[in-house]
Design a protein around this motif. Structure first.
Motif, PDB file in Angstrom:
ATOM      1  N   GLY A  64       0.815  -1.208   0.000  1.00  0.00           N
ATOM      2  CA  GLY A  64       0.000   0.000   0.000  1.00  0.00           C
ATOM      3  C   GLY A  64       0.847   1.255   0.000  1.00  0.00           C
ATOM      4  N   ARG A  67       1.969   1.965  -3.432  1.00  0.00           N
ATOM      5  CA  ARG A  67       0.832   2.439  -4.227  1.00  0.00           C
ATOM      6  C   ARG A  67       0.563   3.918  -3.989  1.00  0.00           C
ATOM      7  N   THR A  89      -8.028   3.397  -8.559  1.00  0.00           N
ATOM      8  CA  THR A  89      -7.341   3.315  -7.269  1.00  0.00           C
ATOM      9  C   THR A  89      -8.229   3.820  -6.131  1.00  0.00           C
ATOM     10  N   HIS A  92      -9.482   1.183  -3.863  1.00  0.00           N
ATOM     11  CA  HIS A  92      -8.529   0.437  -3.030  1.00  0.00           C
ATOM     12  C   HIS A  92      -9.069   0.284  -1.614  1.00  0.00           C
TER      13      HIS A  92
END
Length: 237
Positions: A64, A67, A89, A92
Motif C-alpha cells: 500500500g 501504491r 485506485t 482500493h
C-alpha cells in the motif's frame, strides 16, 4: 537482483540528480519495499513523463505504501494517462492510498473524475481530500454535495468544502456560506469569509461586515480581504 542488492538512499539521490529515469524505474519495480517507495517519490520530483508507465504499474504493487507514493508521483507529473488508473485506485481497500489518488486526480484536472470523487464524499477518511480535489476540478456537479458537507459536524470537512466552493465560484453557495459566518468554529468562519471573497457576490458584503464585530483579529483580517475581493470584482463588471 544484482546491483539492486543493498541500494541506499545516497545511490538514489545520485540517480535522481543525474535524471537516470530508466535505472530508477528498475528500482521501482525490483527494489525492496522502502526503496520502491523512495524511487516513486524520486520519479514524482523529476516529473518526467517517461516514468508514467512504470508508476502506473506500481499502482498495483502489493505494498500500500508503494501504491500511495506512486499515486502521488503521478499527480506531480500530470499526465492524463493516469486519470483512469487513479480513478480505479479510489476503489482500493486502504484509505491512505485513496487519499493520494484523490489528491492527484485534483491535480490532473480531468472532469471524468468528478463523479468518482463525489462518491468518496461518503468516506470519512477520504472526504476532505475528495472535496478539495473537486474544488480544483471546478465542476458545478459537485456544488450541491459540497453545500451538504457544510452541515456535517466535522470542522475539517466543512473547511475543505468551503475552500472548494470558493474555488468553483457558484453563487448558489453564497447563502449557505453566509450562515457559517456565525459558526462557533473560528476556522469555519475564516474559510467561509475567504470563500465568499472568491465567489465575489455583492450580497455577501453586509453579512461579512456584520460578522466582523467582536471577532478575533485574524478573522477580521480575512473578512476585510473578502470584502475587498468582492468590491474589486464588482468594479470590474
Amino acid at each position: 537482483m544484482g546491483f539492486l542488492d543493498g541500494i541506499r538512499n545516497k545511490d538514489l539521490e545520485k540517480l535522481e540528480k543525474d535524471r537516470n529515469i530508466n535505472v530508477i524505474l528498475k528500482i521501482l519495480k525490483n527494489g525492496d519495499e522502502n526503496t520502491r517507495c523512495d524511487a516513486a517519490r524520486a520519479l514524482g520530483r523529476l516529473k518526467d513523463k517517461k516514468a508514467v508507465t512504470g508508476l502506473l504499474e506500481s499502482l498495483k504493487d502489493e505494498s500500500g505504501d508503494v501504491r500511495w507514493n506512486s499515486a502521488s508521483a503521478l499527480g506531480r507529473i500530470r499526465d492524463k494517462r493516469a486519470v483512469k488508473p487513479l480513478i480505479n485506485t479510489l476503489k482500493h481497500d486502504k484509505w491512505y492510498v485513496k487519499v493520494h489518488a484523490a489528491d492527484s486526480l485534483g491535480m490532473l484536472g480531468d472532469i471524468s473524475a468528478v463523479e468518482p470523487l463525489i462518491g468518496e464524499l461518503n468516506s470519512e477518511k477520504v472526504r476532505n481530500h475528495a472535496a478539495l480535489a473537486l474544488g480544483k476540478l471546478g465542476d458545478d456537479r459537485a456544488v450541491k454535495y459540497l453545500i451538504n458537507a457544510l452541515k456535517v459536524d466535522d470542522f475539517t470537512y466543512r473547511t475543505a468544502a468551503e475552500e472548494a466552493l470558493g474555488i468553483i465560484g457558484d453563487v448558489s453557495a453564497v447563502e449557505p456560506l453566509i450562515k457559517l459566518l456565525n459558526d462557533n468554529d473560528v476556522s469555519v468562519k475564516r474559510h467561509a469569509a475567504g470563500a465568499l471573497g472568491k465567489i465575489g457576490d455583492e450580497k455577501a458584503i453586509k453579512p461579512l461586515l456584520d460578522a466582523q464585530k467582536n471577532e478575533k483579529w485574524y478573522v477580521r483580517l480575512q473578512i476585510e480581504e473578502a470584502v475587498k475581493d468582492i468590491q474589486s470584482k464588482e468594479s470590474e463588471k
